[in-house]
Scaffold this motif. Sequence first.
Motif, mmCIF file in Angstrom:
data_model
loop_
_atom_site.group_PDB
_atom_site.id
_atom_site.type_symbol
_atom_site.label_atom_id
_atom_site.label_comp_id
_atom_site.label_asym_id
_atom_site.label_seq_id
_atom_site.Cartn_x
_atom_site.Cartn_y
_atom_site.Cartn_z
ATOM 1 N N ARG A 150 0.853 -1.185 0.000
ATOM 2 C CA ARG A 150 0.000 0.000 0.000
ATOM 3 C C ARG A 150 0.892 1.240 0.000
ATOM 4 N NH1 ARG A 150 -3.082 -3.442 3.565
ATOM 5 N NH2 ARG A 150 -5.132 -3.905 2.627
ATOM 6 N N PRO A 151 1.151 1.808 -1.155
ATOM 7 C CA PRO A 151 2.032 2.977 -1.249
ATOM 8 C C PRO A 151 1.363 4.230 -0.695
ATOM 9 C CG PRO A 151 1.214 2.357 -3.418
ATOM 10 C CD PRO A 151 0.656 1.360 -2.464
ATOM 11 N N PRO A 152 2.126 5.310 -0.528
ATOM 12 C CA PRO A 152 1.551 6.568 -0.020
ATOM 13 C C PRO A 152 0.457 7.113 -0.941
ATOM 14 C CG PRO A 152 3.957 6.644 -0.019
ATOM 15 C CD PRO A 152 3.572 5.419 -0.774
ATOM 16 N N ALA A 153 -0.358 7.994 -0.387
ATOM 17 C CA ALA A 153 -1.487 8.560 -1.132
ATOM 18 C C ALA A 153 -1.035 9.391 -2.323
ATOM 19 C CB ALA A 153 -2.356 9.399 -0.208
ATOM 20 N N GLU A 154 0.131 10.018 -2.226
ATOM 21 C CA GLU A 154 0.688 10.750 -3.362
ATOM 22 C C GLU A 154 2.195 10.794 -3.241
ATOM 23 O OE1 GLU A 154 -1.461 14.486 -2.959
ATOM 24 O OE2 GLU A 154 0.338 15.420 -2.129
ATOM 25 N N LYS A 162 13.337 7.845 -3.034
ATOM 26 C CA LYS A 162 13.469 6.985 -1.851
ATOM 27 C C LYS A 162 13.066 5.548 -2.163
ATOM 28 C CE LYS A 162 12.536 10.792 1.340
ATOM 29 N NZ LYS A 162 11.561 11.343 2.310
ATOM 30 N N SER A 163 12.130 5.381 -3.060
ATOM 31 C CA SER A 163 11.661 4.036 -3.434
ATOM 32 C C SER A 163 10.717 4.156 -4.613
ATOM 33 C CB SER A 163 10.919 3.381 -2.258
ATOM 34 O OG SER A 163 10.379 2.133 -2.631
ATOM 35 N N ASN A 164 10.646 3.093 -5.421
ATOM 36 C CA ASN A 164 9.650 3.082 -6.488
ATOM 37 C C ASN A 164 8.289 2.820 -5.873
ATOM 38 O OD1 ASN A 164 8.210 3.031 -8.804
ATOM 39 N ND2 ASN A 164 9.012 1.086 -9.551
ATOM 40 N N ARG A 165 7.533 3.869 -5.665
ATOM 41 C CA ARG A 165 6.215 3.745 -5.050
ATOM 42 C C ARG A 165 5.141 3.328 -6.045
ATOM 43 N NH1 ARG A 165 6.584 3.061 0.250
ATOM 44 N NH2 ARG A 165 7.337 4.867 1.405
ATOM 45 N N ILE A 166 5.482 3.335 -7.335
ATOM 46 C CA ILE A 166 4.497 2.997 -8.374
ATOM 47 C C ILE A 166 4.816 1.614 -8.906
ATOM 48 C CG2 ILE A 166 3.521 3.649 -10.604
ATOM 49 C CD1 ILE A 166 4.270 6.541 -9.972
ATOM 50 N N GLY A 201 5.105 16.217 -11.848
ATOM 51 C CA GLY A 201 5.177 16.932 -10.581
ATOM 52 C C GLY A 201 4.656 16.115 -9.418
ATOM 53 N N ILE A 202 3.570 15.376 -9.650
ATOM 54 C CA ILE A 202 2.973 14.569 -8.594
ATOM 55 C C ILE A 202 2.202 13.410 -9.217
ATOM 56 C CG2 ILE A 202 0.747 15.773 -8.433
ATOM 57 C CD1 ILE A 202 1.222 15.731 -5.324
ATOM 58 N N ALA A 203 2.073 12.309 -8.464
ATOM 59 C CA ALA A 203 1.245 11.175 -8.863
ATOM 60 C C ALA A 203 0.387 10.802 -7.662
ATOM 61 C CB ALA A 203 2.100 9.992 -9.294
ATOM 62 N N ARG A 204 -0.824 10.282 -7.909
ATOM 63 C CA ARG A 204 -1.754 10.019 -6.813
ATOM 64 C C ARG A 204 -2.287 8.588 -6.858
ATOM 65 N NH1 ARG A 204 -3.194 15.694 -7.977
ATOM 66 N NH2 ARG A 204 -2.548 16.881 -6.145
#
Length: 264
Positions: A150-154, A162-166, A201-204
Motif C-alpha cells: 500500500r504505497p503513499p497517497a501521493e 526513496k523508493s519506487n512507489r508505483i 510533478g505529482i502522482a496520486r
Amino acid sequence: RGGMNVHGDGTVGAVAGMAKVSVVMPAYNAAATLQASMDSVFAQSHADVELLVIDDRSKDATWELIQDAAAREPRLVPIRQPQNGGVAAARNAGLEAATGTHIAFLDSDDRWLPDKLALQLAHMRETRAAISYTSYRRFDEAGRELSIVRPPAEVDYADMLKSNRIGNLTGIYDRSLGDARFDRIGHEDYVFWLKMVRRAGIARRVPTAEPLAEYLVRAGSLSADKRKAARWQWNIYRNVEGLGPLRAAWYFAHYAAIAVAKRR
C-alpha cells in the motif's frame, strides 16, 4: 491528446470524452500465465481498452496464443519483435503502436481486478492528476498471498527517489505528458516512472482499501536477487539521476528500509 492540458503542478485539464486506455504487455515464454493476464484486461469494467501484446520471440506457444486471442478479441493488438530484445525494447514497441489517450502496463504473469482502470480514471478526473497508481497484492506461484503493498497517497520526484512507489502493473498516465522510453537497465520500470513523475510533478494513488492488481513473485526471479537489485539502485542514483555520493547514500538508506517493509 484527448483535450487535456497538463499544468505545471502535474494536473490535467478536463477530460473531453471517454478515455481510451492502451495496455502494454510484453510476453516472453509466457504460455502458462498469459491467458489469465489478458483475460484480466478484457474483464475491465472500463471497456474502452486496447491490449498490445508484444511477443519477444518466445520459444514456446506464446505467439500462437496471442494470435488465437486476437482472432477472438478485436481489442487485442498482436506485435512480434523482429528479434529477442528484452522487456524494455518490447515495452517501447508497444508504446510506439499505442493509440489510446492513456497508457497502462501489465506483465504477462500479473493480473488486474475488474474495476482497476475505472477507479483510476475516475480518481484522475476528480483530482486532476496526470499519473495514478494503486495498491497491489504480491502472491507466489502456488497462489499464496505474500503481502499487500500500500504505497503513499501521493508521491513527487523526491519521494520516488526513496523508493519506487508505483508498481508498474498499477501505473497509468495521461499521454498529454508525452511518452518516455524504457531504458535497458536494471529497474527499468523504476527509471521510467522517475521520468514520468518528474514531468508530472505529482502522482496520486486510488484511495481504495483493497488492492486492484496482483503481482506474481517467482522463485529465483531477477527482482528476488536483493544484492543485484541494490547494485542497480545505486547505479540509478549515481549514473542515471546524477546524485552525489552523500545524497545517493541518503536516498539509498531510505530505499533499503522501504524494501524491507514491503515484504513484511
